[in-house]
Design a protein around this motif. Structure first.
Motif, short mmCIF file in Angstrom:
data_model
loop_
_atom_site.label_atom_id
_atom_site.label_comp_id
_atom_site.label_asym_id
_atom_site.label_seq_id
_atom_site.Cartn_x
_atom_site.Cartn_y
_atom_site.Cartn_z
N TYR A 130 -8.36 -15.26 27.13
CA TYR A 130 -7.08 -15.72 27.69
C TYR A 130 -7.24 -16.92 28.60
N ASN A 131 -8.43 -17.47 28.62
CA ASN A 131 -8.66 -18.71 29.35
C ASN A 131 -8.07 -19.85 28.52
N PRO A 132 -7.09 -20.57 29.04
CA PRO A 132 -6.45 -21.61 28.21
C PRO A 132 -7.44 -22.65 27.70
N MET A 133 -8.49 -22.92 28.49
CA MET A 133 -9.45 -23.93 28.04
C MET A 133 -10.21 -23.45 26.79
N THR A 134 -10.48 -22.13 26.69
CA THR A 134 -11.13 -21.60 25.50
C THR A 134 -10.30 -21.92 24.28
N GLN A 135 -9.02 -21.67 24.40
CA GLN A 135 -8.12 -21.92 23.28
C GLN A 135 -8.11 -23.39 22.90
N ILE A 136 -8.15 -24.24 23.92
CA ILE A 136 -8.12 -25.68 23.63
C ILE A 136 -9.41 -26.12 22.94
N ILE A 137 -10.56 -25.67 23.50
CA ILE A 137 -11.85 -26.07 22.91
C ILE A 137 -11.95 -25.54 21.48
N GLU A 138 -11.59 -24.26 21.30
CA GLU A 138 -11.63 -23.67 19.97
C GLU A 138 -10.75 -24.45 19.00
N GLY A 139 -9.56 -24.73 19.44
CA GLY A 139 -8.61 -25.46 18.60
C GLY A 139 -9.12 -26.84 18.27
N PHE A 140 -9.68 -27.50 19.29
CA PHE A 140 -10.20 -28.85 19.13
C PHE A 140 -11.29 -28.88 18.05
N ARG A 141 -12.20 -27.88 18.12
CA ARG A 141 -13.27 -27.80 17.11
C ARG A 141 -12.71 -27.44 15.75
N SER A 142 -11.67 -26.62 15.80
CA SER A 142 -11.08 -26.17 14.56
C SER A 142 -10.47 -27.33 13.76
N ILE A 143 -9.78 -28.22 14.47
CA ILE A 143 -9.14 -29.31 13.74
C ILE A 143 -10.13 -30.38 13.34
N LEU A 144 -11.22 -30.53 14.12
CA LEU A 144 -12.18 -31.59 13.79
C LEU A 144 -13.24 -31.12 12.80
N LEU A 145 -13.64 -29.85 12.90
CA LEU A 145 -14.78 -29.40 12.11
C LEU A 145 -14.42 -28.25 11.16
N ASN A 146 -13.17 -27.85 11.21
CA ASN A 146 -12.74 -26.76 10.36
C ASN A 146 -13.54 -25.49 10.63
N SER A 147 -13.90 -25.27 11.86
CA SER A 147 -14.61 -24.04 12.23
C SER A 147 -13.72 -23.22 13.14
N GLY A 148 -13.60 -21.95 12.86
CA GLY A 148 -12.70 -21.12 13.66
C GLY A 148 -11.27 -21.34 13.22
N THR A 149 -10.37 -20.62 13.84
CA THR A 149 -8.97 -20.72 13.43
C THR A 149 -8.08 -20.93 14.64
N ILE A 150 -6.91 -21.50 14.38
CA ILE A 150 -5.91 -21.60 15.44
C ILE A 150 -4.94 -20.46 15.27
#
Lengths: 289, 418
Positions: free
Chosen positions: A235-255
């Motif tokens: 629930y750390n907003p920065m986790t969500q941002i970092i995850e999302g950022f990697r997701s859109i650039l590297l297609n790893s993980g999901t939003i």
């Protein structure tokens, strides 16, 4: 008493009272030239009289990525899926750095600028805003490095590709800026009288990085972290941002859509809180700083 | 005539003395506790008037207390007062750098302040870049600055260096450039603090001229603070005298300046040393006129006599020296004299009296102080060094065309036809 009518149309009033939500957006708009000039100043003076100049902003994330890869991926056996660990770390660090620069850059607004704030009036919020904008330059340089390595791996034949949600990229930058600026303004307001918080900021940011899924994917955290730590990361907003950022650039993980909306809400909330607290502080801080 | 552009109502400003520490936190909590119960700030009731020289008895002090005044459009208002009288605090409130503790200021125009020139100059940037940055900080838009850029550069006289970083400038050049930017501001109300004391003589003249243009020619409202009474009298048409955070006088600038000088200059014809400084010291000094009356008001043609009573407690072998100087209001030493000019100072046990006279037809009209020097020559030690008396020379008994004489001393000399 005939003068009364003429004296009623005052342009504005200077007093000690100020309501909680009285932002003068028109005033900020009137000072937009100043905002851009501050940004220009920061950019012009950034590399004056350094030998390596902008290279410093390349060296730092590169070395950190190498270290992270060695420790977390080689030593710690953290899995990053099909994405090369180095690229995975570089994406996380690039995003994290922008947030960190915005936070630390704005967190000492009042103490650092007390000289100029003590002499002239302009909407104080111009200062942290200009820092957030001029940090985009550093972020841009680091993004170029990332793009360079991305293409390098691509040519090598590694299976990486952008996700279709890449269109959300500007939104992610905005979210990071809002969070960094919001927290920065809150901290800078609180440190005008009591400096204790400035000491916390240094290592607090460091600690927050490890709770923000920078050197590991969220999926790994869910598997390996103790029960009570997982919500802190999740629930750390920065986790969500970092995850999302990697997701859109590297297609790893999901939003996850609900988490994304949650993050947007938190970012806007933090920013507004920061604005309110900052606004309250700017009137009195010169006497207490 | 009744076009009031700015009105201050009951402006007060409270400051806390001493350090910010743990005590501050408890006060803050107390204040907050009062606020959430809807009560008044408990620390507003206390606080003393602000006298710099007296030791404080409580932690809070009123830098300004119940200041009321009005400024009319096109007026140049001078604010006069001693150090610590609250001038700068008032200017800071006017320029919104800090807010008043109580009271409010209403205005019909935009206020721009010139509290210190060159605020926000960045040494790494060129003069031209700094013109834009500084102008924007002071509230100008880019377009406004662009339209005045050439004028600013010409006024500063730094055209040759305009594309050089400001860190290579001499300090005088920096100030010139900074003042040039500030002088080209166009707010409705301009607040100026002591900026004229910069630059060389040529530039000062230019600066004062520009200030006069702003106020007279362009009809701008200006609030002006300076310790330089001469430029004050030249620029302003109305004045306010601040005294320990309160208004001590208001009105025509000449009257206010006179009031200020009178307050500051303590006329006294007798000085008595209350603490014993050493074995030997000057116990009493008096000022008297030709009729042997104690006074501190003299006519120009009158002589004045200073009498010193030197007290010696025990006999000793030390050599002492007694001298004095006359100092005018600008702190210029007009004349000085020592008893050793005439003969050696011989002191016997107990009280010794000496007197010295200054002729009439010498000191120009004005206010003066007597500065006493008493020292132990053997040990090379100063025992007393103090401005002990103050007196005034009146215009009465002047030379015929004396109004035009600006010299400090205008002695009567022997003119001889050859």
């Amino acid at each position: 008493m005939g003068l009364k009518t003429a004296e009623d149309n005052w342009l504005y009033t200077i007093s000690s009272k100020k309501s909680l939500f009285s932002f003068n957006f028109i005033e900020i708009w009137r000072y937009r030239d100043l905002l851009m000039l501050f940004v220009k100043r920061d950019i012009i003076t950034l590399y004056k009289q350094t030998i390596l100049g902008p290279l410093w902003y390349v060296i730092q994330p590169l070395f950190t990525s190498v270290i992270f890869t060695l420790i977390f991926n080689n030593l710690g056996q953290i899995q990053t899926g099909t994405v090369p660990p180095f690229l995975f770390n570089l994406a996380g660090i690039t995003a994290w750095n922008y947030f960190k620069e915005c936070l630390t850059g704005t967190s000492n607004t009042f103490t650092k600028n007390q000289n100029i704030f003590g002499k002239v009036y302009f909407p104080r919020v111009i200062m942290p805003m200009s820092i957030t904008i001029s940090n985009l330059l550093k972020f841009g340089i680091q993004m170029l490095i990332f793009i360079g390595f991305f293409l390098f791996y691509k040519v090598q034949g590694t299976d990486i590709r952008l996700h279709s949600t890449i269109l959300l990229f500007p939104l992610y930058i905005l979210l990071m800026a809002l969070l960094g600026l919001g927290f920065g303004m809150i901290i800078s307001s609180m440190t005008t009288k009591y400096r204790d918080l400035t000491i916390v900021v240094g290592f607090g940011v460091q600690l927050l990085m490890y709770l923000s899924a920078v050197p590991y994917p969220l999926s790994e955290a869910r598997l390996k972290f103790p029960e009570w730590v997982i919500p802190l990361v999740e629930y750390n907003p920065m986790t969500q941002i970092i995850e999302g950022f990697r997701s859109i650039l590297l297609n790893s993980g999901t939003i996850e859509v609900d988490k994304f909306i949650y993050t947007c809400a938190i970012a806007v909330l933090v920013f507004l809180c920061g604005l309110i607290i900052f606004n309250r502080t700017e009137k009195q801080f010169i006497d207490t700083v | 005539m009744s076009d009031v552009i700015l009105m201050a109502e009951n402006i007060s400003k409270q400051y806390r003395l001493g350090l910010v520490g743990t005590g501050t936190l408890s006060h803050d909590i107390n204040r907050w506790w009062h606020r959430i119960r809807g009560k008044q700030d408990p620390y507003l009731k206390i606080g003393e008037t602000n006298d710099r020289s007296k030791k404080a008895e409580c932690d809070y002090v009123w830098a300004l207390k119940d200041i009321n005044f009005e400024v009319k459009r096109g007026e140049v208002l001078g604010i006069i007062g001693k150090n610590g009288a609250g001038k700068s605090t008032l200017l800071k409130i006017l320029s919104q750098v800090t807010s008043p503790t109580t009271g409010e200021i209403k205005t019909k125009g935009r206020i721009a302040s010139l509290l210190e020139v060159g605020t926000g100059f960045h040494p790494e940037m060129t003069g031209r870049e700094n013109i834009y940055l500084n102008g924007a900080i002071l509230g100008m838009t880019k377009a406004e600055i662009r339209s005045k850029e050439q004028e600013i550069i010409d006024f500063s006289g730094c055209a040759r260096f305009i594309d050089t970083p400001v860190k290579r400038y001499s300090s005088g050049m920096t100030v010139r450039l900074a003042f040039a930017v500030a002088a080209h501001l166009e707010p409705d109300i301009l607040v100026v603090d002591e900026v004229l004391a910069v630059g060389d003589a040529e530039f000062q003249k230019k600066a004062i001229g520009k200030m006069q243009d702003i106020s007279a020619g362009e009809g701008r409202t200006v609030l002006f603070v300076s310790h330089n009474m001469e430029s004050m009298a030249r620029l302003c048409n109305r004045g306010i005298l601040l005294n320990n955070g309160k208004i001590g006088g208001e009105g025509n600038i000449e009257n206010v300046i006179e009031l200020y000088l009178k307050n500051n200059q303590e006329f006294s014809d007798t000085y008595i040393e209350e603490r014993i400084k050493s074995n030997c010291y000057v116990k009493k000094i008096t000022l008297s006129n030709a009729q042997n009356q104690l006074t501190s008001y003299f006519n120009f043609n009158e002589g004045l006599t200073i009498t010193f009573s030197v007290f010696k407690a025990e006999e000793d072998e030390q050599i002492y020296n007694l001298s004095f100087a006359i100092v005018n209001t600008n702190d210029v030493v007009v004349l000085s004299s020592s008893i050793s000019d005439a003969n050696e100072l011989k002191l016997s046990k107990g009280a010794n009296k000496f007197s010295v006279s200054i002729n009439g037809y010498l000191l120009n009209k004005g206010n003066y102080k007597v500065r006493l020097f008493f020292s132990n020559e053997t040990e090379r030690q100063s025992i007393q060094r103090i401005d002990c008396l103050g007196f005034k020379i009146n215009e009465t008994g002047f030379y015929k065309n004396a109004q035009l004489r600006k010299a400090v001393i205008i002695p009567k000399l022997d003119w001889v036809k050859l």
